[in-house]
Design an enzyme around this catalytic site. Structure first.
Site, PDB file in Angstrom:
ATOM      1  N   LYS A  13      46.400  62.551  16.608  1.00  0.00           N
ATOM      2  CA  LYS A  13      46.687  62.177  18.009  1.00  0.00           C
ATOM      3  C   LYS A  13      45.496  62.520  18.906  1.00  0.00           C
ATOM      4  O   LYS A  13      45.044  61.696  19.688  1.00  0.00           O
ATOM      5  CB  LYS A  13      47.942  62.920  18.542  1.00  0.00           C
ATOM      6  CG  LYS A  13      49.200  62.672  17.748  1.00  0.00           C
ATOM      7  CD  LYS A  13      50.379  63.397  18.364  1.00  0.00           C
ATOM      8  CE  LYS A  13      50.293  64.914  18.318  1.00  0.00           C
ATOM      9  NZ  LYS A  13      50.231  65.485  16.962  1.00  0.00           N
ATOM     10  N   ARG A  87      58.170  65.641  23.362  1.00  0.00           N
ATOM     11  CA  ARG A  87      58.498  65.956  21.969  1.00  0.00           C
ATOM     12  C   ARG A  87      60.001  66.006  21.748  1.00  0.00           C
ATOM     13  O   ARG A  87      60.440  66.091  20.610  1.00  0.00           O
ATOM     14  CB  ARG A  87      57.937  67.336  21.621  1.00  0.00           C
ATOM     15  CG  ARG A  87      56.523  67.346  21.110  1.00  0.00           C
ATOM     16  CD  ARG A  87      56.061  68.770  21.104  1.00  0.00           C
ATOM     17  NE  ARG A  87      55.191  69.096  20.031  1.00  0.00           N
ATOM     18  CZ  ARG A  87      53.875  69.020  20.075  1.00  0.00           C
ATOM     19  NH1 ARG A  87      53.283  68.556  21.143  1.00  0.00           N
ATOM     20  NH2 ARG A  87      53.149  69.391  19.053  1.00  0.00           N
ATOM     21  N   ARG A 126      40.997  71.693   9.932  1.00  0.00           N
ATOM     22  CA  ARG A 126      40.495  71.307  11.266  1.00  0.00           C
ATOM     23  C   ARG A 126      39.714  72.471  11.886  1.00  0.00           C
ATOM     24  O   ARG A 126      40.097  73.633  11.775  1.00  0.00           O
ATOM     25  CB  ARG A 126      41.659  70.968  12.197  1.00  0.00           C
ATOM     26  CG  ARG A 126      41.204  70.861  13.664  1.00  0.00           C
ATOM     27  CD  ARG A 126      42.285  70.484  14.622  1.00  0.00           C
ATOM     28  NE  ARG A 126      43.574  70.995  14.254  1.00  0.00           N
ATOM     29  CZ  ARG A 126      44.730  70.432  14.602  1.00  0.00           C
ATOM     30  NH1 ARG A 126      44.717  69.334  15.320  1.00  0.00           N
ATOM     31  NH2 ARG A 126      45.859  70.965  14.230  1.00  0.00           N
ATOM     32  N   ARG A 152      42.292  77.143  14.859  1.00  0.00           N
ATOM     33  CA  ARG A 152      43.494  77.410  15.666  1.00  0.00           C
ATOM     34  C   ARG A 152      44.445  78.383  14.976  1.00  0.00           C
ATOM     35  O   ARG A 152      44.650  78.311  13.770  1.00  0.00           O
ATOM     36  CB  ARG A 152      44.218  76.096  15.960  1.00  0.00           C
ATOM     37  CG  ARG A 152      43.765  75.458  17.246  1.00  0.00           C
ATOM     38  CD  ARG A 152      44.291  74.080  17.447  1.00  0.00           C
ATOM     39  NE  ARG A 152      45.712  73.921  17.228  1.00  0.00           N
ATOM     40  CZ  ARG A 152      46.361  72.769  17.418  1.00  0.00           C
ATOM     41  NH1 ARG A 152      45.701  71.711  17.841  1.00  0.00           N
ATOM     42  NH2 ARG A 152      47.650  72.677  17.203  1.00  0.00           N
ATOM     43  N   ARG A 163      55.616  73.913  11.713  1.00  0.00           N
ATOM     44  CA  ARG A 163      55.385  72.864  12.724  1.00  0.00           C
ATOM     45  C   ARG A 163      55.830  71.499  12.198  1.00  0.00           C
ATOM     46  O   ARG A 163      56.377  70.687  12.941  1.00  0.00           O
ATOM     47  CB  ARG A 163      53.903  72.834  13.119  1.00  0.00           C
ATOM     48  CG  ARG A 163      53.507  74.042  13.962  1.00  0.00           C
ATOM     49  CD  ARG A 163      52.004  74.224  14.025  1.00  0.00           C
ATOM     50  NE  ARG A 163      51.312  73.099  14.590  1.00  0.00           N
ATOM     51  CZ  ARG A 163      50.035  72.796  14.322  1.00  0.00           C
ATOM     52  NH1 ARG A 163      49.332  73.553  13.516  1.00  0.00           N
ATOM     53  NH2 ARG A 163      49.472  71.758  14.897  1.00  0.00           N
TER      54      ARG A 163
HETATM   55  P1  AP5 Z   1      43.871  65.920  15.288  1.00  0.00           P
HETATM   56  O1  AP5 Z   1      43.403  64.693  15.981  1.00  0.00           O
HETATM   57  O2  AP5 Z   1      43.422  67.236  15.801  1.00  0.00           O
HETATM   58  O3  AP5 Z   1      45.464  65.883  15.078  1.00  0.00           O
HETATM   59  P2  AP5 Z   1      46.664  66.031  16.119  1.00  0.00           P
HETATM   60  O4  AP5 Z   1      47.668  64.979  15.788  1.00  0.00           O
HETATM   61  O5  AP5 Z   1      46.144  66.060  17.523  1.00  0.00           O
HETATM   62  O6  AP5 Z   1      47.221  67.413  15.642  1.00  0.00           O
HETATM   63  P3  AP5 Z   1      47.731  68.705  16.413  1.00  0.00           P
HETATM   64  O7  AP5 Z   1      47.899  69.722  15.331  1.00  0.00           O
HETATM   65  O8  AP5 Z   1      46.852  69.060  17.564  1.00  0.00           O
HETATM   66  O9  AP5 Z   1      49.099  68.250  16.912  1.00  0.00           O
HETATM   67  P4  AP5 Z   1      50.286  69.153  17.334  1.00  0.00           P
HETATM   68  O10 AP5 Z   1      51.186  68.156  17.959  1.00  0.00           O
HETATM   69  O11 AP5 Z   1      50.886  69.935  16.233  1.00  0.00           O
HETATM   70  O12 AP5 Z   1      49.618  70.242  18.273  1.00  0.00           O
HETATM   71  P5  AP5 Z   1      49.602  70.425  19.848  1.00  0.00           P
HETATM   72  O13 AP5 Z   1      48.289  70.950  20.221  1.00  0.00           O
HETATM   73  O14 AP5 Z   1      50.127  69.231  20.547  1.00  0.00           O
HETATM   74  O15 AP5 Z   1      43.423  65.771  13.748  1.00  0.00           O
HETATM   75  C1  AP5 Z   1      43.704  66.793  12.807  1.00  0.00           C
HETATM   76  C2  AP5 Z   1      42.542  66.917  11.808  1.00  0.00           C
HETATM   77  O16 AP5 Z   1      42.446  65.736  11.025  1.00  0.00           O
HETATM   78  C3  AP5 Z   1      41.162  67.092  12.475  1.00  0.00           C
HETATM   79  O17 AP5 Z   1      40.398  67.981  11.718  1.00  0.00           O
HETATM   80  C4  AP5 Z   1      40.569  65.686  12.469  1.00  0.00           C
HETATM   81  O18 AP5 Z   1      39.157  65.734  12.409  1.00  0.00           O
HETATM   82  C5  AP5 Z   1      41.161  65.127  11.182  1.00  0.00           C
HETATM   83  N1  AP5 Z   1      41.415  63.689  11.249  1.00  0.00           N
HETATM   84  C6  AP5 Z   1      41.938  62.985  12.300  1.00  0.00           C
HETATM   85  N2  AP5 Z   1      42.036  61.684  11.976  1.00  0.00           N
HETATM   86  C7  AP5 Z   1      41.590  61.572  10.681  1.00  0.00           C
HETATM   87  C8  AP5 Z   1      41.463  60.478   9.773  1.00  0.00           C
HETATM   88  N3  AP5 Z   1      41.826  59.214  10.128  1.00  0.00           N
HETATM   89  N4  AP5 Z   1      40.989  60.735   8.549  1.00  0.00           N
HETATM   90  C9  AP5 Z   1      40.624  62.001   8.170  1.00  0.00           C
HETATM   91  N5  AP5 Z   1      40.720  63.072   8.985  1.00  0.00           N
HETATM   92  C10 AP5 Z   1      41.192  62.851  10.227  1.00  0.00           C
HETATM   93  O19 AP5 Z   1      50.742  71.560  20.031  1.00  0.00           O
HETATM   94  C11 AP5 Z   1      50.519  72.887  19.611  1.00  0.00           C
HETATM   95  C12 AP5 Z   1      51.715  73.741  20.007  1.00  0.00           C
HETATM   96  O20 AP5 Z   1      51.869  73.746  21.447  1.00  0.00           O
HETATM   97  C13 AP5 Z   1      53.090  73.276  19.489  1.00  0.00           C
HETATM   98  O21 AP5 Z   1      53.352  73.730  18.172  1.00  0.00           O
HETATM   99  C14 AP5 Z   1      54.029  73.911  20.530  1.00  0.00           C
HETATM  100  O22 AP5 Z   1      54.190  75.297  20.297  1.00  0.00           O
HETATM  101  C15 AP5 Z   1      53.252  73.742  21.829  1.00  0.00           C
HETATM  102  N6  AP5 Z   1      53.554  72.459  22.501  1.00  0.00           N
HETATM  103  C16 AP5 Z   1      52.659  71.460  22.764  1.00  0.00           C
HETATM  104  N7  AP5 Z   1      53.268  70.437  23.379  1.00  0.00           N
HETATM  105  C17 AP5 Z   1      54.570  70.772  23.501  1.00  0.00           C
HETATM  106  C18 AP5 Z   1      55.719  70.101  24.022  1.00  0.00           C
HETATM  107  N8  AP5 Z   1      55.629  68.854  24.535  1.00  0.00           N
HETATM  108  N9  AP5 Z   1      56.906  70.737  23.984  1.00  0.00           N
HETATM  109  C19 AP5 Z   1      57.022  71.991  23.487  1.00  0.00           C
HETATM  110  N10 AP5 Z   1      55.987  72.678  22.943  1.00  0.00           N
HETATM  111  C20 AP5 Z   1      54.759  72.070  22.953  1.00  0.00           C
END
Ligand code: AP5
Length: 210
Positions: A13, A87, A126, A152, A163
């Protein structure tokens, strides 16, 4: 263009949001990034730091408040991309209410689909550059020498497992919610970053080369 990106941890994402936002000149609004920035600044309450480290969601009212404020800022006038919000169905309803009150609507909710066996590797390997926010992957997109890398706290195998389970439970309701509204677009997130970008643009009805 007002968009929502939904997808499991590691689906890409953040990576795709940066490409789409640069192309269309709209801000990427990631609740995960906002929460991590608050933590780094020492402004995130300890119970929320603990929830994030354990792979649990923070309460709906916290993230709804962040989105309500952030989307009022001037750079959101041409649109925005919400990355990782909503979410839950209560978050999605709250977003609908706050947009209605401003006579705005969502154009699409894009679900990035990647099988679990790939997600673990994507998340655990990552690394993010602390200075630029650029996302790297030790195997698929190695960082350049000299990058100031961060691993992270929630990208360790046990936490990623939690997660993924949290995400599975949450989307069981969220995706049907957007499907019913007729704005859900499902995109296969397997392939190179460029291949996935092309599918996203196609799903959003945009030309790959605009
Ligand atoms: P990346 O693009 O970083 O993936 P992502 O989908 O953004 O993954 P996240 O882990 O950041 O998502 P998340 O939803 O768990 O975390 P968030 O920060 O929102 O890509 C991942 C890796 O793959 C990278 O190394 C990249 O280089 C590689 N990659 C990408 N595309 C690729 C491809 N095509 N091929 C190969 N490699 C590739 O949330 C974190 C925490 O915050 C949550 O657990 C929760 O505690 C809290 N939180 C956040 N939002 C909310 C909400 N709305 N409600 C409640 N709690 C929340």
């Amino acid at each position: 263009m007002r968009l929502v990106f939904v997808g499991p941890p590691g689906a890409g994402k953040g990576t795709q949001a940066k490409v789409v936002c640069t192309r269309w000149g709209i801000p990427q609004i990631s609740t995960g990034d906002m929460l991590r920035a608050a933590k780094t600044a020492g402004k995130l309450p300890a119970d929320l730091v603990a929830k994030m480290a354990a792979g649990a969601l923070v309460p709906d009212e916290v993230v709804i408040g962040l989105i309500d404020q952030r989307t009022r800022e001037a750079d959101c006038a041409p649109g925005f991309l919400l990355d990782g919000f909503p979410r839950t169905v209560p978050q999605a309803r709250a977003l609908g209410i706050l947009l209605d009150a401003r006579n705005l609507k969502l154009d699409a909710a894009l679900a990035l689909e990647v099988p679990n066996e790939l997600l673990m590797e994507r998340a655990v390997l990552r690394r993010t550059d602390k200075r630029t926010g650029q996302i790297y992957h030790l195997k698929y997109n190695p960082p350049p020498p000299g990058a100031d890398l961060e691993h992270r706290a929630d990208d360790h195998e046990e936490v990623v497992r939690t997660r993924l389970a949290t995400y599975g439970a949450m989307t069981a309701e969220l995706l049907p919610y957007y499907e019913k509204l007729g704005i859900l677009r499902r995109v296969n997130g397997v392939g190179t970053v460029e291949e996935v970008t092309a599918r996203i643009l196609e799903a959003l009805g945009r030309k790959v080369r605009e």
